[in-house]
Write an enzyme that holds these catalytic residues in place. Structure first.
Site, short mmCIF file in Angstrom:
data_model
loop_
_atom_site.label_atom_id
_atom_site.label_comp_id
_atom_site.label_asym_id
_atom_site.label_seq_id
_atom_site.Cartn_x
_atom_site.Cartn_y
_atom_site.Cartn_z
N GLN A 178 -52.00 -30.36 14.93
CA GLN A 178 -50.62 -30.36 15.38
C GLN A 178 -50.42 -29.29 16.44
O GLN A 178 -50.88 -28.15 16.28
CB GLN A 178 -49.67 -30.10 14.21
CG GLN A 178 -48.20 -30.24 14.61
CD GLN A 178 -47.26 -29.93 13.46
OE1 GLN A 178 -47.08 -28.77 13.11
NE2 GLN A 178 -46.65 -30.96 12.89
N CYS B 43 -40.47 -27.59 13.43
CA CYS B 43 -40.47 -26.25 12.84
C CYS B 43 -39.14 -25.55 13.12
O CYS B 43 -38.75 -25.40 14.28
CB CYS B 43 -41.62 -25.42 13.39
SG CYS B 43 -41.68 -23.74 12.71
N LYS C 7 -43.65 -35.17 15.09
CA LYS C 7 -42.91 -34.78 13.88
C LYS C 7 -41.62 -34.13 14.33
O LYS C 7 -41.63 -33.21 15.15
CB LYS C 7 -43.74 -33.82 13.03
CG LYS C 7 -43.13 -33.54 11.65
CD LYS C 7 -44.11 -32.77 10.77
CE LYS C 7 -43.61 -32.68 9.33
NZ LYS C 7 -42.51 -31.72 9.18
N HIS D 34 -38.23 -35.64 9.51
CA HIS D 34 -37.76 -34.78 8.41
C HIS D 34 -36.24 -34.75 8.57
O HIS D 34 -35.72 -34.11 9.49
CB HIS D 34 -38.35 -33.38 8.54
CG HIS D 34 -37.93 -32.46 7.44
ND1 HIS D 34 -38.80 -32.00 6.47
CD2 HIS D 34 -36.72 -31.92 7.12
CE1 HIS D 34 -38.16 -31.22 5.63
NE2 HIS D 34 -36.90 -31.15 6.00
N GLY E 203 -45.21 -32.00 1.66
CA GLY E 203 -45.69 -30.64 1.85
C GLY E 203 -45.60 -29.82 0.57
O GLY E 203 -46.55 -29.72 -0.20
N ARG E 204 -44.40 -29.27 0.30
CA ARG E 204 -44.24 -28.40 -0.86
C ARG E 204 -44.58 -29.11 -2.16
O ARG E 204 -45.12 -28.50 -3.09
CB ARG E 204 -42.80 -27.88 -0.90
CG ARG E 204 -42.48 -26.86 0.19
CD ARG E 204 -41.02 -26.49 0.22
NE ARG E 204 -40.19 -27.56 0.75
CZ ARG E 204 -38.86 -27.52 0.84
NH1 ARG E 204 -38.22 -26.44 0.42
NH2 ARG E 204 -38.17 -28.52 1.35
#
Length: 313
Positions: A67, A97, A136, A165, A221-222
């Site tokens: 990425q 991000c 993303k 997201h 992810g988490r």
């Protein structure tokens, strides 16, 4: 449905990817591990230490997608070319991000502040780079309604996959992912779409699959850090055993110790994993507090041994 692992700085590095595949991998999944972002050097001289994360020999058998975090389209295209030389096919562009240190430089979700600059960036990338390029993204900076204009730009380019997201930049990771806004945007997306955000259980995962059957993938992810067997369970496999978790965490600890040349530095990295994993164990609150404070290897090893005397939840 393809299952992907999201890039998480300080967590889903090459040590973790190898340990996860060893202990919780299976035939056919995860389909991809997305590596934490890499910024192309402005002088176009690759830094060996940073590139070690993506060295093919450091990722044997692991399907990894690099990425990029950048705001100069031509520089990003050059870096994509360098990654192709290493054997990588797809490269992912990070417009998601939300960290202040990133967005202050106009990178990550900071790119979404100015759709014209985002358009110019993508024009430069797709004019100079070849091969699959995925994106993303978040929905916007302040409010989800911004995504309509942003999506119009994405739809102009041959993006191989668009991972959404459904939060805005200012939310960071607070509040809930806006699945309603995601559902509204999905029919307007020309690229294949992957969903990312707030999936921590197999029930949520299967619910998302049922609600959005046209998705190309689901990225977690988490949730995968908190339950490394999550994808395996989603495909009908068993939950993580205590023996698997012990082997997995020991491999992480020793791998980080070797990578950093210091058990103390490894402990700092392990605390990031334990922040999520400690909740797999019943009545772990007291030991969780001890984990946060300890510094010495003997302290770490003692507390971990005590944690593993507790029953799994």
């Amino acid at each position: 449905m393809n299952y992907y692992v999201a890039p998480m700085e300080g967590l889903t590095d090459r040590v973790w990817r190898q340990a996860h595949q060893k202990w919780f991998g299976w035939a056919g999944g995860p389909a991809r591990y997305y590596a934490p972002f890499l910024s192309p050097p402005e002088n176009r001289v690759l830094i060996k230490k940073k590139m070690a994360e993506l060295a093919p020999e450091a990722n044997p058998g692991v399907p990894v997608i690099p990425q990029l975090l950048a705001k100069d389209g031509e520089l990003a295209a050059w870096m994509i070319g360098e990654l192709r030389k290493l054997g990588y096919t797809e490269v992912n562009l990070n417009f998601g991000c939300p960290a202040g240190t990133v967005t202050a430089k106009g990178k990550g979700s900071g790119m979404l502040r100015d759709p014209a600059k985002l358009d110019a960036f993508l024009e430069a990338v797709f004019s100079h780079a070849e091969g699959p390029i995925s994106v993303k993204t978040r929905l916007g900076v302040e409010k989800p309604e911004e995504f309509a204009a942003i999506l119009t730009i994405y739809n102009r380019y041959p993006i191989s996959e668009l991972t959404i997201h459904p939060r805005v930049m200012r939310q960071l990771y607070r509040g809930q992912a806006d699945q309603e806004a995601f559902a509204a945007a999905l029919p307007q997306c020309k690229p294949p779409v992957c969903y990312n955000g707030d999936i921590t259980t197999t029930g949520q995962l299967h619910g998302l699959e049922a609600e959005f059957p046209t998705l190309s993938g689901i990225m977690i992810g988490r949730g995968i850090i908190a339950d490394p067997a999550l994808f395996r369970k989603a495909l009908g496999g068993p939950a993580a055993t205590k023996a698997e978790l012990r082997g997995y965490l020991d491999d992480l600890y020793h791998g980080y110790t070797e990578l950093f040349g210091s058990a103390g530095c490894a402990i700092s990295r392990m605390k990031g994993h334990w922040f999520y994993l400690v909740h797999c164990f019943a009545d772990s609150e007291k030991l969780e507090k001890q984990l946060k404070k300890l510094r010495e290897p003997w302290e770490y090893e003692t507390v971990v041994n005590q944690i593993f005397t507790l029953p799994l939840i």
